[in-house]
Design a protein around this motif. Structure first.
Motif, short mmCIF file in Angstrom:
data_model
loop_
_atom_site.label_atom_id
_atom_site.label_comp_id
_atom_site.label_asym_id
_atom_site.label_seq_id
_atom_site.Cartn_x
_atom_site.Cartn_y
_atom_site.Cartn_z
N GLU A 11 40.49 45.82 -47.17
CA GLU A 11 40.87 47.00 -46.38
C GLU A 11 42.29 47.42 -46.74
O GLU A 11 43.21 46.60 -46.76
CB GLU A 11 40.77 46.69 -44.89
CG GLU A 11 41.08 47.88 -44.01
CD GLU A 11 40.94 47.56 -42.53
OE1 GLU A 11 40.94 48.52 -41.74
OE2 GLU A 11 40.84 46.36 -42.16
N ILE A 12 42.46 48.71 -47.01
CA ILE A 12 43.77 49.28 -47.33
C ILE A 12 44.13 50.26 -46.22
O ILE A 12 43.37 51.19 -45.93
CB ILE A 12 43.75 50.04 -48.68
CG1 ILE A 12 43.20 49.16 -49.81
CG2 ILE A 12 45.12 50.61 -49.00
CD1 ILE A 12 44.05 47.98 -50.18
N SER A 13 45.28 50.05 -45.59
CA SER A 13 45.77 50.96 -44.57
C SER A 13 47.21 51.30 -44.89
O SER A 13 47.92 50.51 -45.50
CB SER A 13 45.68 50.34 -43.18
OG SER A 13 44.34 50.14 -42.82
N GLY A 14 47.63 52.47 -44.45
CA GLY A 14 48.98 52.91 -44.75
C GLY A 14 49.82 53.05 -43.52
O GLY A 14 49.43 52.67 -42.41
N ASP A 15 50.98 53.62 -43.71
CA ASP A 15 51.96 53.84 -42.66
C ASP A 15 51.37 54.78 -41.60
O ASP A 15 50.96 55.89 -41.92
CB ASP A 15 53.21 54.46 -43.29
CG ASP A 15 54.30 54.77 -42.30
OD1 ASP A 15 54.12 54.52 -41.10
OD2 ASP A 15 55.35 55.28 -42.74
N PRO A 16 51.32 54.34 -40.33
CA PRO A 16 50.79 55.21 -39.29
C PRO A 16 51.62 56.49 -39.11
O PRO A 16 51.14 57.46 -38.55
CB PRO A 16 50.82 54.36 -38.03
CG PRO A 16 51.41 53.06 -38.38
CD PRO A 16 51.70 53.03 -39.85
N SER A 18 52.52 58.45 -41.52
CA SER A 18 52.20 59.37 -42.60
C SER A 18 51.58 60.64 -42.02
O SER A 18 50.93 60.62 -40.98
CB SER A 18 51.22 58.70 -43.57
OG SER A 18 50.79 59.60 -44.55
N SER A 19 51.74 61.75 -42.72
CA SER A 19 51.16 63.02 -42.26
C SER A 19 49.65 63.08 -42.47
O SER A 19 49.00 64.01 -42.01
CB SER A 19 51.85 64.20 -42.95
OG SER A 19 51.51 64.21 -44.33
N TYR A 20 49.10 62.11 -43.18
CA TYR A 20 47.65 62.03 -43.37
C TYR A 20 47.25 60.56 -43.17
O TYR A 20 48.02 59.65 -43.47
CB TYR A 20 47.24 62.54 -44.76
CG TYR A 20 47.88 61.82 -45.92
CD1 TYR A 20 47.23 60.75 -46.54
CD2 TYR A 20 49.14 62.18 -46.40
CE1 TYR A 20 47.82 60.07 -47.60
CE2 TYR A 20 49.73 61.51 -47.45
CZ TYR A 20 49.07 60.47 -48.05
OH TYR A 20 49.65 59.78 -49.10
N PRO A 21 46.05 60.31 -42.64
CA PRO A 21 45.64 58.92 -42.40
C PRO A 21 45.32 58.20 -43.71
O PRO A 21 44.57 58.73 -44.53
CB PRO A 21 44.40 59.05 -41.52
CG PRO A 21 43.86 60.41 -41.84
CD PRO A 21 45.04 61.27 -42.22
N ILE A 22 45.90 57.04 -43.89
CA ILE A 22 45.64 56.24 -45.09
C ILE A 22 44.76 55.06 -44.69
O ILE A 22 45.19 54.18 -43.95
CB ILE A 22 46.95 55.74 -45.73
CG1 ILE A 22 47.83 56.92 -46.14
CG2 ILE A 22 46.64 54.84 -46.93
CD1 ILE A 22 49.23 56.56 -46.54
N HIS A 23 43.52 55.11 -45.15
CA HIS A 23 42.59 54.03 -44.85
C HIS A 23 41.37 54.13 -45.74
O HIS A 23 40.76 55.19 -45.85
CB HIS A 23 42.15 54.05 -43.39
CG HIS A 23 41.31 52.88 -43.05
ND1 HIS A 23 39.94 52.93 -43.05
CD2 HIS A 23 41.63 51.59 -42.75
CE1 HIS A 23 39.46 51.74 -42.74
NE2 HIS A 23 40.46 50.91 -42.56
N HIS A 24 41.03 53.03 -46.40
CA HIS A 24 39.81 52.93 -47.21
C HIS A 24 39.62 51.45 -47.56
O HIS A 24 40.49 50.63 -47.27
CB HIS A 24 39.89 53.79 -48.48
CG HIS A 24 40.96 53.38 -49.44
ND1 HIS A 24 42.30 53.67 -49.23
CD2 HIS A 24 40.92 52.69 -50.59
CE1 HIS A 24 43.02 53.17 -50.22
NE2 HIS A 24 42.20 52.57 -51.06
N ASP A 25 38.51 51.15 -48.14
CA ASP A 25 38.23 49.79 -48.60
C ASP A 25 38.04 49.82 -50.11
O ASP A 25 37.55 50.81 -50.65
CB ASP A 25 36.94 49.25 -47.96
CG ASP A 25 37.01 49.22 -46.45
OD1 ASP A 25 38.05 48.80 -45.90
OD2 ASP A 25 36.03 49.63 -45.80
N LEU A 26 38.43 48.73 -50.77
CA LEU A 26 38.16 48.65 -52.20
C LEU A 26 37.55 47.31 -52.54
O LEU A 26 37.75 46.31 -51.84
CB LEU A 26 39.40 48.93 -53.05
CG LEU A 26 40.57 47.95 -53.12
CD1 LEU A 26 40.29 46.84 -54.12
CD2 LEU A 26 41.81 48.68 -53.54
N SER A 27 36.76 47.33 -53.60
CA SER A 27 36.11 46.12 -54.10
C SER A 27 36.24 46.13 -55.61
O SER A 27 35.70 47.02 -56.28
CB SER A 27 34.63 46.09 -53.70
OG SER A 27 34.02 44.90 -54.17
#
Length: 148
Positions: A11-16, A18-27
């Motif tokens: 799971e990848i999440s970013g700075d809350p 941020s002006s856009y939500p940063i969240h996704h998963d990678l494999s």
């Protein structure tokens, strides 16, 4: 249909802030440092989470496996060009002239990425003014994957 439960995900999440939500998963599916290749899956949920704004600096093949890929290309004049790629769409880039924001569609999305980089560099992470903050490499992605 791809059984996404069959893969390990990070799971990848970013700075809350941020002006856009940063969240996704990678494999990460595999890599070969000597050949300069790395293959991975990215999974976006339906909540609108993005990757960090970035620019591909290597040759990359992208295949939308499920859902949609939404991109907002960040142009030098501050405007954006919105693009949508649907399941089954393939795109090949030798590297991007402009950075972009990337997310899934209304139902999310699963994408396959195959990177080919003779020097190991994959992406430049940028801020909203298009300034390069960091460079993601095969080595940095593999280190993050192995440390999970």
């Amino acid at each position: 249909m791809l059984d996404t439960d069959a893969y390990d995900w990070l799971e990848i999440s970013g700075d809350p802030g941020s002006s856009y939500p940063i969240h996704h998963d990678l494999s990460i599916l595999g890599w070969d440092r000597d050949a300069g290749t790395l293959d991975l899956l990215i999974r976006f949920d339906a909540e609108g989470g993005h990757c960090h704004a970035h620019r591909h600096v290597s040759s990359t093949s992208i295949l939308v496996l499920e859902g949609e890929q939404h991109l907002d290309e960040l142009l030098p004049d501050g405007s954006r060009v919105h693009k949508v790629r649907t399941a089954g769409t393939h795109h090949l880039t030798p590297g991007d002239a402009n950075p972009h924001l990337e997310r899934g569609g209304p139902a999310g999305g699963v994408l396959f990425f195959s990177h080919h980089s003779p020097d190991g560099r994959l992406y430049e992470i940028v801020d909203e003014a298009r300034n390069v903050l960091s460079t993601v490499t095969i080595d940095s992605l593999v280190a993050m994957w192995e440390a999970r």
